[in-house]
Motif scaffolding. Structure first.
Motif, short mmCIF file in Angstrom:
data_model
loop_
_atom_site.label_atom_id
_atom_site.label_comp_id
_atom_site.label_asym_id
_atom_site.label_seq_id
_atom_site.Cartn_x
_atom_site.Cartn_y
_atom_site.Cartn_z
N PHE A 1 0.85 -1.19 0.00
CA PHE A 1 0.00 0.00 0.00
C PHE A 1 0.88 1.24 0.00
N VAL A 2 0.47 2.24 -0.77
CA VAL A 2 1.14 3.54 -0.73
C VAL A 2 0.08 4.57 -0.35
N ASN A 3 0.10 5.00 0.91
CA ASN A 3 -0.85 6.00 1.36
C ASN A 3 -0.39 7.38 0.89
N ASP A 4 -1.17 7.96 0.01
CA ASP A 4 -0.79 9.23 -0.63
C ASP A 4 -1.30 10.42 0.19
N GLY A 5 -0.87 10.50 1.46
CA GLY A 5 -1.24 11.63 2.30
C GLY A 5 -2.73 11.74 2.55
N SER A 6 -3.42 10.63 2.75
CA SER A 6 -4.87 10.66 2.96
C SER A 6 -5.22 11.52 4.18
N SER A 7 -6.34 12.23 4.07
CA SER A 7 -6.80 13.07 5.19
C SER A 7 -7.94 12.40 5.96
N ASP A 8 -8.38 11.21 5.53
CA ASP A 8 -9.42 10.48 6.26
C ASP A 8 -8.74 9.42 7.12
N ASN A 9 -9.40 8.33 7.40
CA ASN A 9 -8.85 7.30 8.28
C ASN A 9 -8.09 6.20 7.52
N SER A 10 -7.75 6.46 6.27
CA SER A 10 -7.12 5.43 5.44
C SER A 10 -5.79 4.96 6.03
N LYS A 11 -4.96 5.87 6.52
CA LYS A 11 -3.64 5.49 7.04
C LYS A 11 -3.77 4.50 8.19
N ALA A 12 -4.64 4.79 9.15
CA ALA A 12 -4.82 3.90 10.30
C ALA A 12 -5.35 2.54 9.86
#
Length: 238
Positions: free
Chosen positions: A40-51
Motif C-alpha cells: 500500500f502507498v498512502n498518498d497523504g490521505s486526510s481520512d482514516n485510510s492510514k490507520a
C-alpha cells in the motif's frame, strides 16, 4: 519468503473501500499464479485510510505499506511503489476495486514475452461523460505516443521491475507507462479485463484530469522522449 510479484495499491481517501479491498487481495493471494505481496502507498490521505492500512498490514504477513507526509498524486505513489519493490515483477491496482485482483493472473500469463502487460477495460461501468472523456483522452495520447494502447488509464498492469525502476516519473506520467517502456525498446501488450462500478468513495479525477490535463502531459512526454537516454552495456569487466 521470496516474492516474484508486488502489487502496488495507491490510496488517497479510500477508507470506505479498504476492508473490502483487504478481503479481495487476501483471496487473490491464495490463487495468485506466482508468489505475491501487496504494498500500500498512502498518498497523504486526510481520512482514516492510514490507520486502516496500518491495521491491515499488521494482521496480514504478505502486506506492507509506505505513507507520504502529504498528498503527492497518483504518479508519485506509483513511482514510490516501483522504488520500494524488490520482486522481479511489479504491478498496480486502484483501491476503488473497479478492476479485480484475480485478473492479474490473466496479465501474468503473458509477462514472460513482454516488459509490460496492461489491462484494457471491457464493458466499462462508468458514466457516459467519463467514458467519452476517457476515449477522447486516449485518442489524443495515442496521436502523440503511437503506443497503440486503447486504455492506458486502466488501473491493472504488470511490469518487469527492472524496466519500471528506469521510468522517470513526473506528475501525470502514469498515463504514459506503455510509452515509456517503448522508449526502453521494451515490448508491450494489452489484455481485456473486467470492469465494475465504484461502490464506495469518490472518484479522484474529473473532466480536467481526463481531458485538459492529459493533453498538457502529452507535451511533457514529447520533451521527455527527446531527452530520454537509453543504453545497453555490451561488455563489462565484472
Amino acid at each position: 519468503m521470496t516474492y516474484k510479484f508486488t502489487i502496488i495499491v495507491p490510496v488517497y481517501n479510500e477508507e470506505d473501500n479498504l476492508e473490502r479491498l483487504e478481503t479481495e487481495l487476501k483471496n487473490y493471494l491464495k490463487i495468485a499464479s506466482v508468489p505475491t505481496s501487496v504494498l500500500f502507498v498512502n498518498d497523504g490521505s486526510s481520512d482514516n485510510s492510514k490507520a486502516l492500512i496500518q491495521s491491515i498490514c499488521e494482521r496480514n504477513e504478505h502486506f506492507d505499506f509506505i505513507s507520504f507526509k502529504k498528498n503527492c498524486g497518483l504518479s508519485a505513489a506509483i513511482k514510490a511503489g516501483f522504488d520500494h519493490a524488490n520482486s522481479e515483477l511489479v504491478g498496480y491496482i486502484d483501491s476503488d476495486l473497479q478492476t479485480a485482483p484475480e485478473d492479474f493472473n490473466l496479465l501474468l500469463e503473458h509477462i514472460d514475452s513482454f516488459e509490460l502487460v496492461t489491462g484494457v477495460r471491457s464493458n466499462r461501468k462508468d458514466s457516459f461523460v467519463k467514458n467519452v472523456s476517457s476515449k477522447i483522452a486516449n485518442g489524443i495520447r495515442r496521436a502523440f505516443t503511437h503506443d497503440g494502447m486503447d486504455d492506458t488509464g486502466c488501473p491493472l498492469k504488470v511490469i518487469r521491475t527492472a524496466n519500471a525502476k528506469r521510468i522517470p516519473m513526473f506528475r501525470g506520467l502514469h498515463r504514459f507507462l506503455p510509452a515509456m517502456i517503448l522508449l526502453q525498446n521494451g515490448r508491450i501488450i494489452q489484455i481485456p479485463v473486467r470492469h465494475f462500478p465504484r461502490l464506495a468513495g469518490k472518484a479522484k479525477f474529473g473532466l480536467w484530469n481526463r481531458l485538459l490535463g492529459p493533453l498538457m502531459d502529452c507535451f511533457a512526454y514529447l520533451w521527455m522522449k527527446k531527452k530520454y537516454i537509453n543504453y545497453e552495456i555490451e561488455k563489462s569487466s565484472k
